[in-house]
Enzyme design. Sequence first.
Site, PDB file in Angstrom:
ATOM      1  N   LYS A 126     -23.002  10.704   2.322  1.00  0.00           N
ATOM      2  CA  LYS A 126     -22.026  11.632   1.758  1.00  0.00           C
ATOM      3  C   LYS A 126     -20.651  11.244   2.275  1.00  0.00           C
ATOM      4  O   LYS A 126     -20.430  11.175   3.494  1.00  0.00           O
ATOM      5  CB  LYS A 126     -22.348  13.078   2.188  1.00  0.00           C
ATOM      6  CG  LYS A 126     -21.761  14.128   1.273  1.00  0.00           C
ATOM      7  CD  LYS A 126     -22.429  14.107  -0.098  1.00  0.00           C
ATOM      8  CE  LYS A 126     -22.218  15.395  -0.856  1.00  0.00           C
ATOM      9  NZ  LYS A 126     -22.918  15.373  -2.158  1.00  0.00           N
ATOM     10  N   THR A 144     -27.958  13.474   0.188  1.00  0.00           N
ATOM     11  CA  THR A 144     -26.575  13.502   0.667  1.00  0.00           C
ATOM     12  C   THR A 144     -26.068  14.935   0.773  1.00  0.00           C
ATOM     13  O   THR A 144     -25.211  15.231   1.611  1.00  0.00           O
ATOM     14  CB  THR A 144     -25.651  12.688  -0.254  1.00  0.00           C
ATOM     15  OG1 THR A 144     -25.597  13.290  -1.547  1.00  0.00           O
ATOM     16  CG2 THR A 144     -26.145  11.247  -0.372  1.00  0.00           C
ATOM     17  N   ARG A 168      17.323  -7.830  13.177  1.00  0.00           N
ATOM     18  CA  ARG A 168      16.800  -7.172  11.989  1.00  0.00           C
ATOM     19  C   ARG A 168      16.110  -5.863  12.382  1.00  0.00           C
ATOM     20  O   ARG A 168      15.780  -5.640  13.546  1.00  0.00           O
ATOM     21  CB  ARG A 168      15.804  -8.061  11.250  1.00  0.00           C
ATOM     22  CG  ARG A 168      14.536  -8.348  12.038  1.00  0.00           C
ATOM     23  CD  ARG A 168      13.484  -9.075  11.228  1.00  0.00           C
ATOM     24  NE  ARG A 168      12.266  -9.308  12.005  1.00  0.00           N
ATOM     25  CZ  ARG A 168      11.110  -9.748  11.490  1.00  0.00           C
ATOM     26  NH1 ARG A 168      11.026 -10.023  10.194  1.00  0.00           N
ATOM     27  NH2 ARG A 168      10.061  -9.933  12.269  1.00  0.00           N
ATOM     28  N   GLN A 196       3.880 -10.667  14.671  1.00  0.00           N
ATOM     29  CA  GLN A 196       2.661 -11.107  15.347  1.00  0.00           C
ATOM     30  C   GLN A 196       2.784 -10.928  16.866  1.00  0.00           C
ATOM     31  O   GLN A 196       1.834 -10.516  17.535  1.00  0.00           O
ATOM     32  CB  GLN A 196       2.365 -12.573  15.016  1.00  0.00           C
ATOM     33  CG  GLN A 196       1.868 -12.810  13.603  1.00  0.00           C
ATOM     34  CD  GLN A 196       2.979 -13.097  12.622  1.00  0.00           C
ATOM     35  OE1 GLN A 196       4.110 -12.650  12.815  1.00  0.00           O
ATOM     36  NE2 GLN A 196       2.664 -13.828  11.571  1.00  0.00           N
ATOM     37  N   HIS A 226       9.721  -3.886   5.098  1.00  0.00           N
ATOM     38  CA  HIS A 226      10.974  -4.636   5.046  1.00  0.00           C
ATOM     39  C   HIS A 226      12.168  -3.720   4.780  1.00  0.00           C
ATOM     40  O   HIS A 226      12.106  -2.807   3.950  1.00  0.00           O
ATOM     41  CB  HIS A 226      10.905  -5.700   3.956  1.00  0.00           C
ATOM     42  CG  HIS A 226       9.796  -6.689   4.149  1.00  0.00           C
ATOM     43  ND1 HIS A 226       9.736  -7.535   5.229  1.00  0.00           N
ATOM     44  CD2 HIS A 226       8.702  -6.959   3.395  1.00  0.00           C
ATOM     45  CE1 HIS A 226       8.648  -8.295   5.135  1.00  0.00           C
ATOM     46  NE2 HIS A 226       7.996  -7.959   4.041  1.00  0.00           N
TER      47      HIS A 226
END
Length: 301
Positions: free
Chosen positions: A12, A57, A168, A227, A255
């Site tokens: 379920k 379920t 940035r 990263q 971005h």
Amino acid sequence: MAITLGPNRYGKAEIRMVHVDRTTPSHVLTDLNVSVALSGDLDAAHTVGDNSAVLPTDTQKNTVYAFAAEHGVGAIEDFGLRLARHFVTTPSITRAVVTIEAYPWRRLGPHSFQRDGGESRTARITVADGGEHVISGVTGLVLMNTTDSEFVGFIKDRYTTLAETTDRILATSVTAAWRHAPAGPAGDPAEATATPTAPDADWNTSYSTARQALSDAFTGTYSRALQETLFAMGQAVLGTGKGLAEVRLSLPNRHHFLVDTAPFGLSNEGTVFHADDRPYGLIEATVRDDELPEAPQAWTS
């Protein structure tokens, strides 16, 4: 041609449940989305329509509600463990995976709350073959650094238009999941010889500590690439000393592009940006503590 039934599961999905603990003057509100997936001796249900081994379920849904009514909820990891352990007592069921998402509400008074639109806490509990694995996590944790991020030195070919930048905005919506190592003698994960989870685990403290580690690492890391930030966040979670064996992170790069205001006769020295929701870079990785035991089956259904 030989046709056989491969791995299968059923259950379920997305059982919505709100639980109100009224045992104290200040009520405790828990808002959950629970999914159950069961596996076992179910071939006959698929091949000849024999349902004698099938736990409906609908019964699974009712069990979630009944467990909350009878025992309360508490930490979602504990609630998921109780459910999963129960489901594998069904003779035909050998594996139970319970996945839970908890939605945050902010207290306004003893019995008043406001739904927060921020991140959600998650848990995934697997009980199978006498082994237990708990994965806790968070999704939708939105973070932003307005500076201390750069992106230079990348590969450039005939299709590259992206300019290098030494300053940035770095923004992301973190999805992270960390696996708790099984406890060995005296609660030491490094000495674990079996997989059952320590019964006295403080899930709430572990969660808040890991979540804070993610936020602190993002804030405190000068980022030369998303990263690098991801790895720093993974290291921070594993370094909390809470017996965590590995963390999986998924970080979309939200971005933000500097708007060209020159046509308006205006300068834009890093103050006005266009937030672009798609397409986006998606950075994903696993960070592990190699001294703790592996449990790849904990991540799969």
